[in-house]
Design a protein around this motif. Structure first.
Motif, short mmCIF file in Angstrom:
data_model
loop_
_atom_site.label_atom_id
_atom_site.label_comp_id
_atom_site.label_asym_id
_atom_site.label_seq_id
_atom_site.Cartn_x
_atom_site.Cartn_y
_atom_site.Cartn_z
N ILE A 6 0.85 -1.20 0.00
CA ILE A 6 0.00 0.00 0.00
C ILE A 6 0.88 1.24 0.00
O ILE A 6 1.77 1.39 0.84
CB ILE A 6 -0.92 0.04 1.23
CG1 ILE A 6 -1.77 -1.22 1.32
CG2 ILE A 6 -1.82 1.28 1.20
CD1 ILE A 6 -2.59 -1.31 2.59
N GLY A 8 0.39 4.80 0.99
CA GLY A 8 -0.62 5.53 1.75
C GLY A 8 -0.12 6.86 2.28
O GLY A 8 0.97 7.34 1.93
N TRP A 12 -3.57 10.52 5.39
CA TRP A 12 -3.71 9.40 6.32
C TRP A 12 -5.14 9.22 6.78
O TRP A 12 -5.53 8.15 7.24
CB TRP A 12 -2.77 9.56 7.51
CG TRP A 12 -3.08 10.67 8.47
CD1 TRP A 12 -2.49 11.91 8.51
CD2 TRP A 12 -4.02 10.65 9.55
NE1 TRP A 12 -3.02 12.66 9.54
CE2 TRP A 12 -3.97 11.90 10.19
CE3 TRP A 12 -4.92 9.70 10.03
CZ2 TRP A 12 -4.76 12.24 11.29
CZ3 TRP A 12 -5.73 10.02 11.13
CH2 TRP A 12 -5.65 11.28 11.74
N SER A 14 -7.81 8.92 4.98
CA SER A 14 -8.42 7.86 4.19
C SER A 14 -7.60 6.57 4.22
O SER A 14 -8.15 5.48 4.10
CB SER A 14 -8.63 8.30 2.74
OG SER A 14 -7.39 8.63 2.13
N THR A 15 -6.28 6.69 4.42
CA THR A 15 -5.47 5.47 4.56
C THR A 15 -5.93 4.67 5.77
O THR A 15 -5.92 3.43 5.75
CB THR A 15 -3.98 5.82 4.68
OG1 THR A 15 -3.58 6.57 3.52
CG2 THR A 15 -3.12 4.57 4.77
N TYR A 18 -8.70 2.56 4.60
CA TYR A 18 -8.18 1.40 3.87
C TYR A 18 -7.74 0.31 4.84
O TYR A 18 -8.10 -0.86 4.68
CB TYR A 18 -6.97 1.82 3.02
CG TYR A 18 -7.27 2.26 1.62
CD1 TYR A 18 -7.32 1.33 0.58
CD2 TYR A 18 -7.47 3.59 1.31
CE1 TYR A 18 -7.57 1.73 -0.73
CE2 TYR A 18 -7.72 4.01 0.01
CZ TYR A 18 -7.76 3.07 -1.00
OH TYR A 18 -8.01 3.45 -2.29
N TYR A 19 -6.94 0.68 5.84
CA TYR A 19 -6.40 -0.31 6.78
C TYR A 19 -7.53 -1.05 7.50
O TYR A 19 -7.51 -2.28 7.62
CB TYR A 19 -5.48 0.39 7.78
CG TYR A 19 -4.77 -0.56 8.71
CD1 TYR A 19 -3.64 -1.25 8.29
CD2 TYR A 19 -5.24 -0.78 10.00
CE1 TYR A 19 -2.97 -2.13 9.14
CE2 TYR A 19 -4.58 -1.67 10.86
CZ TYR A 19 -3.46 -2.34 10.43
OH TYR A 19 -2.83 -3.22 11.26
N MET A 40 3.07 -1.41 4.14
CA MET A 40 2.64 -0.05 3.82
C MET A 40 3.83 0.91 3.79
O MET A 40 4.70 0.87 4.65
CB MET A 40 1.61 0.45 4.83
CG MET A 40 1.06 1.83 4.50
SD MET A 40 -0.12 2.44 5.73
CE MET A 40 -1.45 1.24 5.57
N SER A 42 3.92 4.76 3.98
CA SER A 42 3.08 5.93 4.24
C SER A 42 3.93 7.18 4.22
O SER A 42 4.89 7.32 4.98
CB SER A 42 2.38 5.77 5.60
OG SER A 42 1.41 6.79 5.80
N ALA A 82 -3.25 4.24 -2.58
CA ALA A 82 -4.46 4.48 -1.79
C ALA A 82 -4.94 5.92 -1.90
O ALA A 82 -5.19 6.62 -0.91
CB ALA A 82 -4.20 4.12 -0.33
N THR A 83 -5.09 6.36 -3.13
CA THR A 83 -5.57 7.70 -3.45
C THR A 83 -5.89 7.74 -4.93
O THR A 83 -5.22 7.08 -5.73
CB THR A 83 -4.53 8.78 -3.10
OG1 THR A 83 -4.86 10.01 -3.75
CG2 THR A 83 -3.15 8.37 -3.56
N THR A 198 -10.45 9.83 -1.99
CA THR A 198 -10.68 8.83 -0.95
C THR A 198 -11.18 9.42 0.37
O THR A 198 -11.63 8.68 1.24
CB THR A 198 -9.41 8.01 -0.70
OG1 THR A 198 -8.29 8.89 -0.51
CG2 THR A 198 -9.13 7.09 -1.88
#
Length: 230
Positions: A6, A8, A12, A14-15, A18-19, A40, A42, A82-83, A198
């Motif tokens: 991921i 991400g 964060w 929206s991350t 996801y998580y 991940m 991030s 993740a976006t 997201t």
């Protein structure tokens, strides 16, 4: 179960979704104490946001490629960004690694299939709404038409994403403005609305509107789960 990589932190807020949804999805599908195997990377979002403001996509792409290589080196067997906006660099990211990138456009198309929609209204950052890195594959690969808000609507959505939603600020005033834009796109024939940033799904919920919503976090998570669990 395969290990998911991921990219991400963008943002964060929206991350985190996801998580949570990835782990909940694995538990729901397998049961017991199972959770999603993931690696991940991030990022610190502030420099990325600054680079977007300067239209410095070369630096953004370099950062994403670095992150993609790091999760691959960490054992990831597939990758998600993740976006929505960062899918502008999806081709370059995919070319830099040997694991498959699970593209947001494929997730959106799967969501559209569930709702039966062939014409989608797209909300997101100005990059997502005004450029074709999502709308083009949706049209060319899946035959889906995409419409976006007018200039004022796009400006409001873009501004509130960065000034409010990415900072965890959710207000009724902004929600009402989004609902009004969604109603306008519905009147123009949109059969489903893509929450193509997201963070928007944190603000606008299905019960707020009369048209089906495609929350890109949920759709992307479902695509990823299908891959890692198959």
């Amino acid at each position: 179960m395969k290990t998911l990589g991921i990219l991400g932190g963008m943002s964060w807020e929206s991350t985190l979704s996801y998580y949570k949804l990835l782990n909940k999805g694995v538990r729901d599908k397998i049961g017991g104490l199972h959770s999603c195997r993931m690696v991940m990377h991030s990022v610190d979002f502030a420099p990325f946001a600054e680079q977007m403001g300067k239209n410095d996509w070369e630096s953004i792409t370099a950062g994403l490629v670095k992150g993609a290589k790091s999760v691959e080196a960490g054992g990831a067997e597939a990758l998600i960004i993740a976006t929505n906006t960062m899918h502008k660099a999806a081709d370059e990211v995919q070319a830099a690694v040997n694991i498959p990138l699970l593209h947001m456009a494929d997730a959106i198309a799967a969501g559209a299939k569930k709702t039966g929609a062939s014409k989608l209204g797209l909300l997101g950052t100005a990059f997502t709404m005004e450029q074709d890195f999502l709308s083009r594959p949706l049209k060319e690969k899946y035959g889906l038409d995409v419409i976006v808000p007018d200039c004022d609507g796009r400006s409001m959505v873009h501004r509130t994403i960065f000034d409010e939603l990415c900072c965890g600020k959710l207000t009724d005033k902004t929600r009402d403005a989004y609902i009004e834009i969604i109603e306008e796109m519905t009147a123009l024939g949109a059969e489903s609305i893509v929450l193509g940033c997201t963070e928007i799904g944190l603000l606008v919920k299905p019960e707020d509107v009369s048209v089906p919503l495609i929350d890109t976090v949920e759709a992307h998570v479902e695509l990823a789960l299908d891959y890692v669990l198959k």
